[in-house]
Write an enzyme that holds these catalytic residues in place. Structure first.
Site, mmCIF file in Angstrom:
data_model
loop_
_atom_site.group_PDB
_atom_site.id
_atom_site.type_symbol
_atom_site.label_atom_id
_atom_site.label_comp_id
_atom_site.label_asym_id
_atom_site.label_seq_id
_atom_site.Cartn_x
_atom_site.Cartn_y
_atom_site.Cartn_z
ATOM 1 N N SER A 124 -3.969 -0.469 10.542
ATOM 2 C CA SER A 124 -3.793 0.868 9.985
ATOM 3 C C SER A 124 -3.915 1.954 11.060
ATOM 4 O O SER A 124 -3.178 1.946 12.034
ATOM 5 C CB SER A 124 -4.801 1.070 8.842
ATOM 6 O OG SER A 124 -4.507 2.224 8.097
ATOM 7 N N HIS A 147 1.187 -0.223 7.821
ATOM 8 C CA HIS A 147 1.548 0.093 6.435
ATOM 9 C C HIS A 147 1.598 1.610 6.263
ATOM 10 O O HIS A 147 1.079 2.359 7.104
ATOM 11 C CB HIS A 147 0.541 -0.521 5.454
ATOM 12 C CG HIS A 147 -0.867 -0.020 5.619
ATOM 13 N ND1 HIS A 147 -1.248 1.243 5.246
ATOM 14 C CD2 HIS A 147 -1.974 -0.614 6.127
ATOM 15 C CE1 HIS A 147 -2.534 1.412 5.497
ATOM 16 N NE2 HIS A 147 -2.998 0.305 6.037
#
Length: 244
Positions: A124, A147
């Protein structure tokens, strides 16, 4: 008299031991270190582990990296003439986007050589921090999850909320593209890929895959990363040739 002197010495020893114990506890609480480093080194080690904590406090059982603790370390490393380089060690699940970007921006703008090493995971918002260093490494078994930006808690369902998310996401993409070899199109494709992550969208890159996509520079461990950092330090020490 000897008895009194012995008692005074004993009290002083207890005070010294208590002071040392307090220093160790402070180091554990603030920096996640189990012991106070002995000796001096010209390399500062910055660890980014657990969840990156930003403006909101995480639950007490969560392992966190607090950005208000990291920023003073970065400033001190930049200003201290004895520190000639910095190694950033990552094993993080991500966390607060703005806090993560703030840390990444500070690492990227340091004047001293920096290397990063992803161990376990650099997921992330840990991705921008990993690529912010001058040279990035990833262990063969380490993973990086890419993501889209998410919001936790109450989400206000108005167009401005989604525009804000889109702008924040663009900030992450632009930073990663500027500090790595990956192209924006490729990064977006990995970010919105379906089928790779269970019940979610995104991509999980393992070791060599992160290098193949241009996200990380090399596969390697601690020894290689420190050797390259020392090489960059030596190059920085050499006086630059005057070009006429």
């Amino acid at each position: 008299m000897p008895k009194q002197e012995n008692e005074e010495k004993s009290e002083k020893q207890q005070e010294v031991q208590e002071h040392e114990r307090k220093n160790v506890m402070d180091a554990i609480e603030k920096l996640g270190q189990t012991s106070v480093p002995q000796g001096e080194s010209n390399i500062h080690c910055l660890t980014v582990v657990g969840q990156i904590e930003g403006h909101l406090l995480m639950p007490s059982q969560n392992k966190t990296t607090k950005y208000e603790h990291v920023i003073p370390q970065l400033i001190a490393a930049e200003q201290n003439p004895k520190i000639e380089g910095m190694a950033v060690i990552l094993n993080t699940v991500g966390g607060d986007v703005e806090a993560g970007l703030a840390i990444a921006e500070m690492i990227a703008t340091m004047s001293k050589p920096t290397v990063s090493l992803v161990l376990g995971g650099g997921h992330s918002i840990g991705v921008p921090i990993a690529v912010a260093a001058d040279l990035s490494f990833i262990a063969e078994s380490a993973t990086m999850i890419i993501h889209p930006v998410r919001l936790n808690g109450l989400v206000i369902g108005v167009p401005q909320t989604f525009e804000y998310l889109e702008k924040m996401q663009d900030r992450v993409i632009r930073f990663v593209e500027a500090h790595s070899s990956i192209k924006e199109k490729t990064f977006r494709e990995l970010m919105f890929q379906t089928g790779d992550l269970a019940r979610d969208i995104g991509t999980n890159l393992i070791g060599e895959d992160a290098v193949k996509h241009g996200l990380i520079d090399r596969v390697g461990g601690l020894g290689v990363a420190l050797r390259e950092l020392n090489r960059m330090i030596q190059e920085r020490r050499q006086p630059q040739e005057v070009v006429q």
